[in-house]
Write a protein that holds these residues in place. Structure first.
Motif, PDB file in Angstrom:
ATOM      1  N   MET A 456       5.375  -1.557  52.594  1.00  0.00           N
ATOM      2  CA  MET A 456       6.830  -1.483  52.560  1.00  0.00           C
ATOM      3  C   MET A 456       7.370  -1.579  51.133  1.00  0.00           C
ATOM      4  SD  MET A 456       7.414  -1.068  55.693  1.00  0.00           S
ATOM      5  CE  MET A 456       9.174  -1.299  55.852  1.00  0.00           C
ATOM      6  N   GLN A 457       6.476  -1.731  50.154  1.00  0.00           N
ATOM      7  CA  GLN A 457       6.889  -1.778  48.761  1.00  0.00           C
ATOM      8  C   GLN A 457       6.884  -0.366  48.177  1.00  0.00           C
ATOM      9  OE1 GLN A 457       7.911  -4.806  47.748  1.00  0.00           O
ATOM     10  NE2 GLN A 457       7.312  -5.434  49.827  1.00  0.00           N
ATOM     11  N   ALA A 458       7.644  -0.186  47.116  1.00  0.00           N
ATOM     12  CA  ALA A 458       7.717   1.125  46.472  1.00  0.00           C
ATOM     13  C   ALA A 458       6.320   1.561  46.037  1.00  0.00           C
ATOM     14  CB  ALA A 458       8.659   1.069  45.278  1.00  0.00           C
ATOM     15  N   LEU A 459       5.970   2.812  46.321  1.00  0.00           N
ATOM     16  CA  LEU A 459       4.653   3.338  45.992  1.00  0.00           C
ATOM     17  C   LEU A 459       4.609   3.679  44.502  1.00  0.00           C
ATOM     18  CD1 LEU A 459       1.886   4.262  47.046  1.00  0.00           C
ATOM     19  CD2 LEU A 459       2.889   6.517  47.452  1.00  0.00           C
ATOM     20  N   THR A 460       3.637   3.121  43.798  1.00  0.00           N
ATOM     21  CA  THR A 460       3.477   3.411  42.381  1.00  0.00           C
ATOM     22  C   THR A 460       2.306   4.368  42.183  1.00  0.00           C
ATOM     23  OG1 THR A 460       2.076   1.453  42.112  1.00  0.00           O
ATOM     24  CG2 THR A 460       4.431   1.193  41.671  1.00  0.00           C
ATOM     25  N   ALA A 461       2.395   5.189  41.162  1.00  0.00           N
ATOM     26  CA  ALA A 461       1.332   6.143  40.853  1.00  0.00           C
ATOM     27  C   ALA A 461       0.243   5.454  40.038  1.00  0.00           C
ATOM     28  CB  ALA A 461       1.903   7.323  40.075  1.00  0.00           C
ATOM     29  N   ASN A 462      -1.021   5.663  40.419  1.00  0.00           N
ATOM     30  CA  ASN A 462      -2.116   5.118  39.625  1.00  0.00           C
ATOM     31  C   ASN A 462      -2.566   6.158  38.595  1.00  0.00           C
ATOM     32  OD1 ASN A 462      -3.892   6.934  40.944  1.00  0.00           O
ATOM     33  ND2 ASN A 462      -4.319   5.440  42.564  1.00  0.00           N
ATOM     34  N   ALA A 463      -3.564   5.805  37.800  1.00  0.00           N
ATOM     35  CA  ALA A 463      -3.985   6.678  36.701  1.00  0.00           C
ATOM     36  C   ALA A 463      -4.441   8.038  37.205  1.00  0.00           C
ATOM     37  CB  ALA A 463      -5.100   5.996  35.907  1.00  0.00           C
ATOM     38  N   ASP A 464      -5.206   8.053  38.290  1.00  0.00           N
ATOM     39  CA  ASP A 464      -5.680   9.337  38.822  1.00  0.00           C
ATOM     40  C   ASP A 464      -4.527  10.192  39.339  1.00  0.00           C
ATOM     41  OD1 ASP A 464      -8.218   8.674  38.134  1.00  0.00           O
ATOM     42  OD2 ASP A 464      -9.028   8.606  40.165  1.00  0.00           O
ATOM     43  N   ASP A 465      -3.493   9.550  39.901  1.00  0.00           N
ATOM     44  CA  ASP A 465      -2.325  10.307  40.372  1.00  0.00           C
ATOM     45  C   ASP A 465      -1.625  11.007  39.207  1.00  0.00           C
ATOM     46  OD1 ASP A 465      -2.685   9.450  43.031  1.00  0.00           O
ATOM     47  OD2 ASP A 465      -1.497   7.649  42.704  1.00  0.00           O
ATOM     48  N   TRP A 466      -1.403  10.270  38.107  1.00  0.00           N
ATOM     49  CA  TRP A 466      -0.773  10.865  36.926  1.00  0.00           C
ATOM     50  C   TRP A 466      -1.609  12.033  36.413  1.00  0.00           C
ATOM     51  CZ3 TRP A 466       4.022   9.781  35.298  1.00  0.00           C
ATOM     52  CH2 TRP A 466       4.592   8.544  35.624  1.00  0.00           C
ATOM     53  N   ALA A 467      -2.931  11.810  36.357  1.00  0.00           N
ATOM     54  CA  ALA A 467      -3.816  12.847  35.830  1.00  0.00           C
ATOM     55  C   ALA A 467      -3.809  14.093  36.710  1.00  0.00           C
ATOM     56  CB  ALA A 467      -5.234  12.291  35.708  1.00  0.00           C
ATOM     57  N   LEU A 468      -3.887  13.906  38.046  1.00  0.00           N
ATOM     58  CA  LEU A 468      -3.871  15.047  38.956  1.00  0.00           C
ATOM     59  C   LEU A 468      -2.543  15.790  38.862  1.00  0.00           C
ATOM     60  CD1 LEU A 468      -5.231  16.698  41.173  1.00  0.00           C
ATOM     61  CD2 LEU A 468      -4.341  15.058  42.857  1.00  0.00           C
ATOM     62  N   ALA A 469      -1.440  15.053  38.762  1.00  0.00           N
ATOM     63  CA  ALA A 469      -0.128  15.688  38.621  1.00  0.00           C
ATOM     64  C   ALA A 469      -0.084  16.556  37.370  1.00  0.00           C
ATOM     65  CB  ALA A 469       0.968  14.629  38.579  1.00  0.00           C
ATOM     66  N   GLY A 529       4.714   0.998  26.098  1.00  0.00           N
ATOM     67  CA  GLY A 529       4.430  -0.420  25.931  1.00  0.00           C
ATOM     68  C   GLY A 529       3.071  -0.855  26.421  1.00  0.00           C
ATOM     69  N   GLN A 530       2.185   0.086  26.757  1.00  0.00           N
ATOM     70  CA  GLN A 530       0.859  -0.256  27.258  1.00  0.00           C
ATOM     71  C   GLN A 530      -0.200   0.504  26.471  1.00  0.00           C
ATOM     72  OE1 GLN A 530       0.447   0.003  31.564  1.00  0.00           O
ATOM     73  NE2 GLN A 530       2.676  -0.145  31.815  1.00  0.00           N
ATOM     74  N   GLY A 531      -1.428   0.068  26.627  1.00  0.00           N
ATOM     75  CA  GLY A 531      -2.526   0.757  25.977  1.00  0.00           C
ATOM     76  C   GLY A 531      -2.847   2.062  26.673  1.00  0.00           C
ATOM     77  N   ALA A 532      -3.511   2.940  25.951  1.00  0.00           N
ATOM     78  CA  ALA A 532      -3.869   4.248  26.496  1.00  0.00           C
ATOM     79  C   ALA A 532      -4.994   4.116  27.515  1.00  0.00           C
ATOM     80  CB  ALA A 532      -4.284   5.187  25.380  1.00  0.00           C
ATOM     81  N   THR A 533      -4.961   4.994  28.536  1.00  0.00           N
ATOM     82  CA  THR A 533      -6.006   5.063  29.558  1.00  0.00           C
ATOM     83  C   THR A 533      -6.535   6.490  29.605  1.00  0.00           C
ATOM     84  OG1 THR A 533      -4.939   3.358  30.903  1.00  0.00           O
ATOM     85  CG2 THR A 533      -6.542   4.776  32.012  1.00  0.00           C
ATOM     86  N   THR A 534      -7.853   6.622  29.652  1.00  0.00           N
ATOM     87  CA  THR A 534      -8.459   7.956  29.723  1.00  0.00           C
ATOM     88  C   THR A 534      -9.056   8.182  31.100  1.00  0.00           C
ATOM     89  OG1 THR A 534      -8.981   7.940  27.359  1.00  0.00           O
ATOM     90  CG2 THR A 534     -10.177   9.515  28.737  1.00  0.00           C
ATOM     91  N   VAL A 535      -8.694   9.322  31.712  1.00  0.00           N
ATOM     92  CA  VAL A 535      -9.249   9.723  33.002  1.00  0.00           C
ATOM     93  C   VAL A 535     -10.165  10.915  32.750  1.00  0.00           C
ATOM     94  CG1 VAL A 535      -8.744  10.605  35.312  1.00  0.00           C
ATOM     95  CG2 VAL A 535      -7.218   8.929  34.253  1.00  0.00           C
ATOM     96  N   ASN A 536     -11.450  10.765  33.031  1.00  0.00           N
ATOM     97  CA  ASN A 536     -12.376  11.870  32.795  1.00  0.00           C
ATOM     98  C   ASN A 536     -13.252  12.162  34.012  1.00  0.00           C
ATOM     99  OD1 ASN A 536     -14.150   9.703  32.768  1.00  0.00           O
ATOM    100  ND2 ASN A 536     -14.305   9.683  30.523  1.00  0.00           N
ATOM    101  N   ASN A 537     -12.815  11.637  35.162  1.00  0.00           N
ATOM    102  CA  ASN A 537     -13.591  11.832  36.392  1.00  0.00           C
ATOM    103  C   ASN A 537     -12.930  12.821  37.338  1.00  0.00           C
ATOM    104  OD1 ASN A 537     -11.378  10.311  37.051  1.00  0.00           O
ATOM    105  ND2 ASN A 537     -12.469   8.855  38.357  1.00  0.00           N
ATOM    106  N   LEU A 538     -12.022  13.641  36.803  1.00  0.00           N
ATOM    107  CA  LEU A 538     -11.179  14.470  37.666  1.00  0.00           C
ATOM    108  C   LEU A 538     -11.183  15.907  37.178  1.00  0.00           C
ATOM    109  CD1 LEU A 538      -9.088  14.186  40.041  1.00  0.00           C
ATOM    110  CD2 LEU A 538      -7.342  13.952  38.279  1.00  0.00           C
ATOM    111  N   GLN A 539     -11.455  16.847  38.078  1.00  0.00           N
ATOM    112  CA  GLN A 539     -11.390  18.269  37.755  1.00  0.00           C
ATOM    113  C   GLN A 539     -10.617  19.008  38.847  1.00  0.00           C
ATOM    114  OE1 GLN A 539     -14.830  16.938  37.905  1.00  0.00           O
ATOM    115  NE2 GLN A 539     -14.400  16.198  35.833  1.00  0.00           N
TER     116      GLN A 539
END
Length: 668
Positions: A456-469, A529-539
């Motif tokens: 019931m809480q607002a759905l937040t996008a995770n790193a893989d969601d941002w990358a896929l988008a 305001g956050q550190g960088a995250t690298t997603v490299n498991n997605l094609q």
């Protein structure tokens, strides 16, 4: 109603999924059909399905779907000789049924006497007591004074349910837990009932704690035959509106089914009923059952009964209205398997189920054995604020309850509705809950188990969601500018993107590996305001027909998506996400909380202004009340201060996000 009524053309005096459902059966039986529609529904699905269609007025229901002269004029102009009212609107309007009869048109519904008797809860309860049908202890007297109501409530014992005698859907319904609450709630219940139904009369009933809500489908013809077709369990409710319905009930024994069925038949016979009707009961923990009300129409949840009995109740309605005998006797009616239905609404469960409006950008219903979807949806359709937010009914049948549950859960997960917020993911969570799966849900189920649920809480996008988008938008943009149709553009992607989801904006850097058939590589996310995250498991493997085929951690999978005006709508396992490509826009800050601006939450109407310019208010004070999609929404101050201006008055129609009032803070 005469015994033999020649029916050739049926006008459906309704809209939405029920109009589509009735038209479908009527046409399958060889009848011609006529749709009626408001100006807002000119391109609605039911209009396209019918053989003829007549516009009956503006969007407002009082000027269209509740406009009796306009509907009767449409009957005359279209040459219809029968009217099916669906449910809601004119379905339980005795004056409309009588007007059809006087015009020589067959009303596909019960006699006026039955509608009148059961439409008034006070009269209905008195009639049921005479017929020997168990009733909840309460007060149904004609003396409606506040003092009598309070005295009777004290004698009944708290908690006490206050109910409007007319209408339904939870309007004019309150629960009082003390005499003080009783005195406070009487006036608001009367006022809401008067506004909703034109009748402020109320009754009182003992509130049964955590009951089961069980209803019996009855059917009667013009020849004295009356049968019951099993029960439906409608215990899972929110604001007295049903959320999940199933048949048969996991709580009902064969002995209880027989007792309730026979009581329901006595109920129908007491008012000389003809056609489809539903007798609703409350059942306590000890399986004592009490008459609640009778709905003199087809119910929203009738498909689950159809699936377990192998019947078409709309076909039965038409046959009975034409003077035919019931197709089956009581002994012929057997229950087979289990069926469940959920209601797909345009509402946001994460914002207290606030009704939503918008455009349907992508609609795909899951199909398969045992699945059925009654809906009003099509790509490009507008969901307006003028009508009930129910969009579809998703129904599954199985040999047993576990099979039906599993099929319905997958149906919810695999269906897609993008562009307008909806409760699809929430419904899947309800079906998946262990209490529901064990058959233990009562009317308290949602309050007990979902008030603080993470879903019931607002759905937040995770790193893989941002990358896929990012990958989908990059490939979509490339396809839009591609000249050749048979070469892959994957290897040409690199660069920087800026995406927004909800109030969060993230910069995304895409550094592609050179693959002819894949788009991927290092996708670097830089939230503020956050550190960088690298997603490299997605094609990303392919985009085709609104499906994205991709590979994550070596596992190939797919999801639905659609893109409209720099906006990506993505259907994920966790719910639907909305990303906006703001790469070419200047930095945009989120709207600040505590702005002092009071805006409309959607298109609707102002029903009450509770303050004036110059009034001092506190944060949380209700300033205005607006109505949209048959619900009232209080609009509150978000700061302490003084009201500087109010731009609307009661009765005004307003647009979503329109500025209605402003509060000047004390430090300005």
């Amino acid at each position: 109603m005469s015994e033999h009524n020649a029916i050739n053309t049926i006008l459906v005096a309704n809209r939405g999924e029920i109009a589509c459902r009735v038209i479908r059966t009527a046409q399958s039986l060889g009848y011609r059909t006529v749709a009626v529609y408001s100006e807002a529904d000119a391109n609605a699905l039911h209009v396209h399905m019918a053989d003829k269609a007549v516009c009956i007025g503006p969007a407002e229901v009082g000027q269209s779907y509740l406009n009796m002269p306009a509907i009767l004029d449409a009957v005359k102009r279209s040459g219809a000789d029968a009217v099916h009212p669906g449910y809601g609107f004119m379905s339980e309007n005795a004056d409309f049924a009588n007007a059809c009869s006087e015009a020589g048109v067959t009303f596909i519904g019960p006699p006026v006497k039955a509608i009148d008797m059961m439409g008034n809860k006070r009269q209905a309860k008195l009639a049921m007591l005479d017929a020997g049908v168990p009733c909840i202890p309460g007060y149904s007297g004609s003396d409606q004074s506040d003092e009598v109501m309070v005295r009777e409530a004290n004698e009944i014992g708290y908690p006490v349910m206050i109910k409007a005698t007319a209408g339904g859907g939870g309007r004019g319904m309150r629960i009082a837990h003390s005499e003080a609450e009783m005195r406070e709630l009487i006036s608001s219940a009367r006022s809401e009932a008067e506004n909703a139904f034109g009748n402020g009369e109320i009754i009182l009933e003992k509130a049964i704690v955590e009951p089961r809500h069980i209803e019996i489908q009855v059917f009667a013809d013009q020849h004295g035959n009356c049968v019951y077709l099993g029960e439906r369990d409608c215990s899972i409710q929110r604001r007295h509106q049903k959320v999940v319905e199933e048949a048969p009930s996991p709580f009902v024994t064969p002995e209880l089914r027989k007792a309730m069925g026979e009581a329901a038949v006595r109920t129908a016979q007491a008012c000389d009923y003809v056609g489809a009707g539903t007798v609703e009961f409350l059942v306590d923990h000890e399986r004592n059952f009490y008459f609640l009300e009778m709905n003199t129409r087809l119910q929203v949840e009738h498909p689950v009964t159809e699936l377990i009995t192998g019947t078409d109740l709309v076909a039965w309605q038409i046959k009975v209205a034409a003077g035919e005998a019931l197709p089956k006797a009581q002994d012929d009616i057997q229950l087979r398997g289990h069926a469940m239905e959920v209601r797909l609404y345009a509402e946001d469960p994460r914002q207290n189920f606030l009704p939503q409006t918008g455009d349907v950008l992508l609609w795909r219903q899951a199909e398969g054995d045992g699945l059925r979807c009654d809906h009003m949806l099509a790509d490009g359709q507008v969901v307006s604020p003028h009508y009930d937010p129910m969009l579809a009914k998703m129904i599954a049948w199985g040999e047993n309850r576990a099979d039906a549950t599993r099929r319905l859960k997958r149906m919810l997960e695999d269906s897609v509705l993008l562009g307008v917020e909806n409760n699809r993911h929430f419904l899947a969570q309800v079906i998946d809950h262990n209490v529901f799966q064990q058959g233990g849900a009562t009317t308290a189920f949602l309050a007990d188990h979902f008030a603080d649920d993470p879903s019931m809480q607002a759905l937040t996008a995770n790193a893989d969601d941002w990358a896929l988008a990012c990958l989908i938008l990059a490939e979509h943009n490339s396809q839009q500018h591609r000249q050749g149709a048979h070469w892959s553009s994957f290897k040409h992607h690199s660069g920087n993107f800026k995406l927004r989801h909800a109030e969060e904006v993230t910069e995304v850097t895409l550094r592609c590996n050179v693959h002819v058939q894949q788009l991927g590589g290092d996708i670097i996310l830089q939230p503020p305001g956050q550190g960088a995250t690298t997603v490299n498991n997605l094609q990303l493997l392919k985009l085709e027909h609104n499906r994205a085929l991709y590979q994550r951690d070596g596992v190939q999978q797919s999801c639905w998506y659609t893109i409209s005006n720099e906006n990506l709508y993505l259907s994920t396992e966790r719910g639907d996400l909305h990303f906006e490509d703001v790469s070419r826009l200047p930095a945009l800050g989120a709207d600040q909380a505590g702005s002092g601006q009071i805006k409309a939450v959607m298109d609707g109407a102002i029903v009450e202004v509770k303050a004036s310019a110059g009034d001092e208010v506190k944060k949380g004070d209700v300033i205005l009340i607006m109505e949209a999609m048959k619900m009232e929404h209080p609009l509150k101050a978000d700061v302490d201060g003084v009201i500087s201006n109010i731009n609307v008055q009661a009765g005004d129609q307003v647009k979503s996000k329109q500025l209605l009032a402003e509060v000047q803070t004390n430090d300005e």
